[in-house]
Scaffold this active site. Structure first.
Site: not given
Length: 539
Positions: A374-377
């Site tokens: 989960d690749i975020e920010n």
């Protein structure tokens, strides 16, 4: 997912509709007047349940694959009801199979029956005669205060349909298969006509009722891979008149490669043991039929070492115990590595090889079939070096673990990926990362967004990007797409109701998407509506 530690307000809605069951053609006398009597539509179509306390579950069931669960509480009896047209001065017989403590069956303003305790399925039956001018009757089921969940299935109201209408609808026209997967076929047809009005359609698979719907499309799931099926459709009206069969349409499901089809298919809502009084995963499985969970969150501990929430041990704690229980119950998990907040592995592992080693520790600990990053920010999603590191590490572990499936989950605009999402997809292609599924999170668009329309638009935007980047067909691109939504209220105040989530699931099924998830089972109380809906995802 965007929100991790805040329980948002629940804003769900029961689903209503006019689906029904098989009735004798061209006559008002019907074997069963009730709509959706066995809940085989997978929804509450035709039923109204007070306080959103009713849900459709895949176990326990009396017949077929679905049943009603009424979550009676200290302040609510979980009353579910349906109103039907009847004839004045006519005798009717009402029956239902029930399970649970203090379960009631009756007709409003008339007679009722109940059972004090039914550890296994028990049939309740009651007869009544309508009044001299009575045109409708409301039948109901409910539990009792503080007695817990009751279950009901195969409910029947025997007698003639109301009114003087004896004219059957016309046969539905132009039936056609609009999509197939290894386990399902999506169908559509042209609307039938009727002198009073069509209320729904019954879809038959090889002569057996498969599902009932109110619209002119349906997805029939639970099919065997690589198998040819014949489908017909009948229309019906409120009086119980049923049309002739439509023309027959034949469709063949896709071939099975040993992993749920010739492609990766996964229905896996988020379960987070680090927050929000997490529920028993096996109890939720029993109540909803869900098989997979996305387990959150694997983060970094003391550098490049994976741990649950950066603090709970990878093995030997509550997370491993839950995973063992899920697997013992016939399910499985995919870990969510990363997320919106916390100390993540991507920035803390200094090289691609070190990050791949951290992923491998998680894979080895649980003999995983799939992993999700989960690749975020700004620390991962909006960081070119970390994007490349993650893609390279996923390429390595996939090469070292034959059969492993890899998932990337990332934010989106309501039109599709933003510039960072575009870069992630382009670099996945350039680096040969061989990602199995690109899952977008279509929410936090702001305000009173159209959550169904924007989800579809965002997914179509992702599809277009995958087609242009990888040279895939539309169908191939859909197979590599996932949707990860947020039940009820999002951070931005958008509301996804159970009805909207059902629409999204049905659209995902009809387009053969590869994955469906939502944040989170922890927030899906008390009836596990969104989890039950997600369990109906067949890809």
């Amino acid at each position: 997912m965007r929100t991790r530690h805040r329980l948002l307000a629940c804003a769900t809605a029961a689903l209503f509709g006019g689906a029904g069951v098989l009735m004798a053609p061209a006559a008002a006398q019907a074997a069963n007047l009730l709509t959706n009597p066995g809940f085989e539509t997978g929804t509450l179509a035709g039923w109204s349940c007070a306080g959103n306390a009713g849900s459709v579950v895949s176990g326990p069931v009396h017949g077929g694959t679905r049943a009603l669960a009424g979550a009676a509480s200290n302040s609510d009896t979980a009353r579910c009801a349906q109103t039907v047209s009847v004839r004045p001065g006519t005798k009717y017989t009402l029956s239902a199979w029930v399970r649970g403590s203090y379960t009631y069956l009756g007709v409003q303003g008339g007679t009722a029956t109940w059972t004090g305790s039914a550890a296994d399925w028990k049939q309740l039956t009651v007869s009544f005669t309508t009044g001299a001018s009575q045109q409708s009757a409301e039948i109901y089921l409910h539990g009792w205060y503080g007695q817990g969940t009751y279950y009901a299935d195969d409910i029947s109201l025997d007698g003639p349909g109301g009114g003087d209408d004896t004219e059957a609808p016309s046969a539905p026209g132009n039936p056609r298969a609009t999509g197939t997967s290894a386990s399902g076929v999506s169908l559509a047809w042209d609307a039938a006509s009727d002198n009073v009005g069509v209320t729904g359609y019954d879809v038959y698979r090889d002569g057996t009722l498969a599902t009932s719907v109110t619209g002119t499309s349906a997805t029939v799931g639970g099919l065997a891979p690589g198998t040819s099926y014949r489908f017909t459709v009948r229309a019906k009206d409120r009086a119980g008149n049923v049309s002739p069969d439509s023309a027959t349409v034949t469709a063949t499901t896709g071939k099975d490669d040993g992993n749920g089809g010739d492609r990766f298919i996964q229905a896996a809502p988020y379960l987070y043991l680090g927050w929000g009084n997490p529920p028993s995963p096996t109890e939720v499985m029993k109540a909803t039929g869900i098989k997979w969970y996305t387990m959150a969150f694997i983060l970094a501990q003391n550098g490049c070492n994976p741990a649950w929430d950066s603090q709970r041990p990878l093995t030997g704690g509550q997370d491993e115990a839950a995973i063992k229980a899920i697997r013992a119950a016939g399910g499985d998990i995919v870990p969510s590595i990363g997320g919106w907040s916390g100390n993540k592995l991507g920035p803390n592992c200094s090289t691609t090889e070190a990050l791949a080693g951290a992923y491998q520790k998680v894979i080895d600990a649980y003999r995983l079939k799939a992993i999700d990053v989960d690749i975020e920010n700004t620390d991962e999603f909006e960081n070119p070096a970390v994007q490349d590191r993650i893609l390279g590490a996923l390429k390595i572990v996939k090469q070292n673990n034959p059969g492993l499936r890899t998932i990337l989950t990332f934010p989106t605009l309501n039109t599709g990926p933003n510039s960072w999402g575009d870069r992630l997809i382009e670099r996945a292609h350039e680096l040969g990362a061989d990602i199995d599924n690109f899952t977008i999170m279509p929410f936090n668009f702001g305000g009173q967004a159209d959550m169904y329309g924007n989800t579809v638009k965002a997914t179509e935007g992702l599809k277009a990007k995958l087609v242009s980047t990888f040279g895939w067909t539309d169908q191939q691109a859909y197979h590599h797409i996932g949707i990860s939504g947020m039940n009820d209220s999002s951070d931005a105040g958008e509301v996804t109701t159970a009805q909207i989530w059902t629409q999204i699931r049905d659209w995902a099924n009809s387009h053969d998407l590869g994955r469906l998830a939502f944040w989170a089972v922890n927030r899906d109380r008390p009836a596990w509506q969104f989890t039950s809906i997600t369990a109906g995802f067949t890809g």
